[in-house]
Design an enzyme around this catalytic site. Structure first.
Site, mmCIF file in Angstrom:
data_model
loop_
_atom_site.group_PDB
_atom_site.id
_atom_site.type_symbol
_atom_site.label_atom_id
_atom_site.label_comp_id
_atom_site.label_asym_id
_atom_site.label_seq_id
_atom_site.Cartn_x
_atom_site.Cartn_y
_atom_site.Cartn_z
ATOM 1 N N GLY A 19 0.745 -1.118 0.030
ATOM 2 C CA GLY A 19 0.058 0.130 -0.007
ATOM 3 C C GLY A 19 0.833 1.311 0.104
ATOM 4 O O GLY A 19 0.283 2.446 -0.166
ATOM 5 N N GLY A 20 2.084 1.221 0.098
ATOM 6 C CA GLY A 20 3.005 2.406 0.423
ATOM 7 C C GLY A 20 2.684 3.101 1.237
ATOM 8 O O GLY A 20 2.494 4.514 1.357
ATOM 9 N N GLU A 174 5.804 1.802 19.559
ATOM 10 C CA GLU A 174 6.102 0.735 18.566
ATOM 11 C C GLU A 174 6.474 -0.485 18.924
ATOM 12 O O GLU A 174 6.904 -1.426 18.087
ATOM 13 C CB GLU A 174 6.958 1.222 17.462
ATOM 14 C CG GLU A 174 6.722 2.573 16.641
ATOM 15 C CD GLU A 174 5.709 2.504 15.717
ATOM 16 O OE1 GLU A 174 5.780 1.736 14.960
ATOM 17 O OE2 GLU A 174 4.732 3.319 15.614
ATOM 18 N N HIS A 250 12.582 1.950 12.900
ATOM 19 C CA HIS A 250 12.524 1.337 14.090
ATOM 20 C C HIS A 250 14.064 0.909 14.454
ATOM 21 O O HIS A 250 14.993 0.730 13.855
ATOM 22 C CB HIS A 250 11.852 0.057 14.205
ATOM 23 C CG HIS A 250 10.397 0.065 14.089
ATOM 24 N ND1 HIS A 250 9.603 -0.771 13.118
ATOM 25 C CD2 HIS A 250 9.440 1.003 14.627
ATOM 26 C CE1 HIS A 250 8.129 -0.273 13.286
ATOM 27 N NE2 HIS A 250 8.186 0.424 13.952
ATOM 28 N N CYS A 371 11.110 -8.570 12.531
ATOM 29 C CA CYS A 371 9.867 -7.722 12.596
ATOM 30 C C CYS A 371 8.772 -8.802 12.627
ATOM 31 O O CYS A 371 7.713 -8.555 13.260
ATOM 32 C CB CYS A 371 9.715 -6.895 11.334
ATOM 33 S SG CYS A 371 10.789 -5.827 10.961
HETATM 34 O O1 SUG Z 1 5.297 -0.308 10.251
HETATM 35 N N1 SUG Z 1 5.311 -1.685 7.112
HETATM 36 C C1 SUG Z 1 5.679 -1.803 8.653
HETATM 37 C C2 SUG Z 1 7.152 -2.734 8.508
HETATM 38 C C3 SUG Z 1 7.183 -3.038 10.389
HETATM 39 C C4 SUG Z 1 8.556 -3.607 10.383
HETATM 40 N N2 SUG Z 1 8.509 -3.692 11.791
HETATM 41 C C5 SUG Z 1 9.826 -3.649 12.674
HETATM 42 N N3 SUG Z 1 10.810 -2.920 12.150
HETATM 43 N N4 SUG Z 1 9.807 -4.421 13.667
HETATM 44 C C6 SUG Z 1 5.892 -0.419 9.127
HETATM 45 O O2 SUG Z 1 6.509 0.569 8.521
HETATM 46 C C7 SUG Z 1 3.840 -1.178 5.135
HETATM 47 C C8 SUG Z 1 2.615 -1.359 4.725
HETATM 48 C C9 SUG Z 1 2.582 -1.132 3.487
HETATM 49 O O3 SUG Z 1 3.019 -0.058 2.832
HETATM 50 O O4 SUG Z 1 1.691 -1.650 2.797
HETATM 51 C C10 SUG Z 1 4.371 -1.367 6.777
HETATM 52 O O5 SUG Z 1 3.403 -0.919 7.541
#
Ligand code: SUG
Length: 448
Positions: A19-20, A174, A250, A371
């Site tokens: 979804g960006g 988070e 993060h 993650c």
């Molecule tokens: O929160 N990506 C998540 C990735 C989380 C990674 N988690 C850790 N580093 N622990 C975020 O940015 C992208 C969804 C999208 O673009 O469709 C997203 O939510």
């Protein structure tokens, strides 16, 4: 009493898509609108869970969430039947439909922060669901996350659950992605390390210029208070704002810790020397010998770390006491990172082995091995109190693969999210899943 670390991996949900949605997360932004493969995504995750279980690590699974989140769309003013809500959102505000369809709960390192019983005042394992309020699509996760965690860790005698912190920017939280615990043995009192991006109330803390700092110091302090941690058992550190501006959204994109070891990039923290000295001193008081493995920028740049997700690895203690680093395929594809890893394992240091996994579907949204998992240190009695339905076994693995094959699509584009059929497919799949995992009713469609 023997104690273990158990990893609960997020099962990728049937609406996994690109979804960006995450400004500041380079992969999410650069794959915006790519066509996803939810079936492959879920199977890549399950293959990692199985492999780690086969190596002897304790492994569990955390259920995905109900998506599209029709209730979230209703709160934004879309009315009618569930199908009408989705169709109206698709017509009038596609970005909101996309957000309500995100399978982002797969990244269970963001589900909550966990403090093991050896660290807490009341001797229970404490969980605080993360409010994830920096991004709308993630801010809608915590109510279901809380219900799922309670269904997994139900015993009041062993487990304490706290709702998410107030959902305002001052308390941006988070979860475990910004939290690491150091200890001699998993059952020993340890040092909990909270890394924040900014302070909500004190302007002396520098902030990033380009991308948001998602975690505040005040949120980390509130979690430490809720969990009843002692001052001697906590260290706070500020993330380097310059690395947030390079895509380190993060702390687990630039550092990972386990046992007595912190594996981190040279540029990860502000005042790194002071932080490492405090960790060393506090861990020594718990009987541990802190060891930092620092990766210099000359070997791996921050940009290479962000692209390869070298630090978004799982650092696991093997039966022989030495450590295994679980990295994504992208590390092998980066010659500098791969060379560094060869040298690291040959150096005789604590990290003895590297295993590579193909997690491309998740990686394209900025989610690596670390993650995808929530770590919970449990002693034997607590382990026995975990809902057995979520403990990975060969049988459960095979059942879940068959469940994915039965219910998941192998292609999902933005236009597909408006398909009313997707909603009923997902609900049918999740209803069956709650029976497989013995969770009871946890989803909004099961509660109404
Ligand atoms: O929160 N990506 C998540 C990735 C989380 C990674 N988690 C850790 N580093 N622990 C975020 O940015 C992208 C969804 C999208 O673009 O469709 C997203 O939510």
């Amino acid at each position: 009493m023997p104690a273990y670390e158990m990893n609960f991996d997020g099962l990728v949900g049937p609406t996994h898509n690109y979804g960006g949605l995450s400004y500041g997360n380079v992969a999410s932004q650069s794959n915006s609108n790519a066509v996803s493969n939810p079936q492959e995504a879920a199977k890549q995750g399950l293959a990692k869970m199985k492999a780690l279980m086969d190596m002897g690590f304790k492994q569990g699974v955390l259920a995905p969430q109900e998506r599209p989140d029709v209730a979230a769309l209703r709160r934004l003013g879309f009315t009618g039947s569930d199908v009408e809500v989705i169709q109206r959102a698709a017509r009038e505000a596609m970005p909101l439909l996309v957000a309500s369809c995100s399978a982002s709960s797969m990244w269970t390192a963001n589900a909550c922060t966990v403090s093991p019983s050896a660290d807490t005042a009341d001797g229970r394992v404490h969980f605080t669901a993360a409010n994830l309020n920096c991004k709308f699509h993630r801010s809608i996760e915590h109510p279901t996350t809380s219900r799922v965690l309670q269904a997994m860790f139900a015993s009041d005698a062993h487990f304490a659950h706290h709702p998410a912190l107030p959902a305002v920017a001052q308390f941006g939280d988070e979860g475990a992605a910004n939290h690491t615990r150091f200890c001699k043995g998993y059952g020993d009192a340890g040092v909990e390390f909270f890394v924040y991006g900014r302070s909500a109330f004190d302007s002396r803390y520098p902030e990033p210029m380009r991308y948001p700092a998602r975690q505040t110091l005040e949120a980390s302090q509130a979690v430490a208070r809720l969990h009843g941690l002692s001052e001697a058992g906590v260290v706070y550190a500020q993330q380097n704002p310059a690395v947030i501006d390079q895509g380190v959204f993060h702390n687990d994109v630039i550092a990972v810790g386990n046992g007595e070891v912190l594996f981190h990039h040279q540029d990860a923290f502000l005042e790194a020397d002071k932080v490492l000295a405090e960790l060393r001193e506090k861990l020594a008081r718990c009987g541990g010998h802190f060891q930092a493995v620092c990766v210099p920028s000359s070997a791996v740049s921050v940009q290479d770390a962000v692209k390869s997700y070298l630090f978004n690895s799982q650092l696991l203690t093997r039966a022989d006491g030495r450590m295994l680093l679980v990295v994504p395929d992208e590390c092998k594809g980066n010659p500098r990172v791969w060379r560094y890893l060869q040298q690291l394992t040959a150096s005789g240091g604590p990290i003895a082995e590297v295993r590579v996994f193909d997690l491309k579907q998740s990686m394209q949204n900025g989610g690596g091995p670390a993650c995808l998992r929530l770590r919970v240190a449990l002693n034997e009695r607590e382990l026995a109190a975990v809902n057995p339905g979520v403990v990975m076994s060969h049988e459960l693995h095979d059942t879940l693969v068959a469940w994915v094959d039965k219910h998941y699509r192998d292609r999902l584009s933005e236009a597909d999210l408006a398909d009313p059929q997707l909603l009923s497919e997902c609900r049918t799949a999740l209803d069956e899943l709650t029976q497989i995992l013995k969770l009871g009713s946890v989803y909004p469609f099961q509660l109404n």
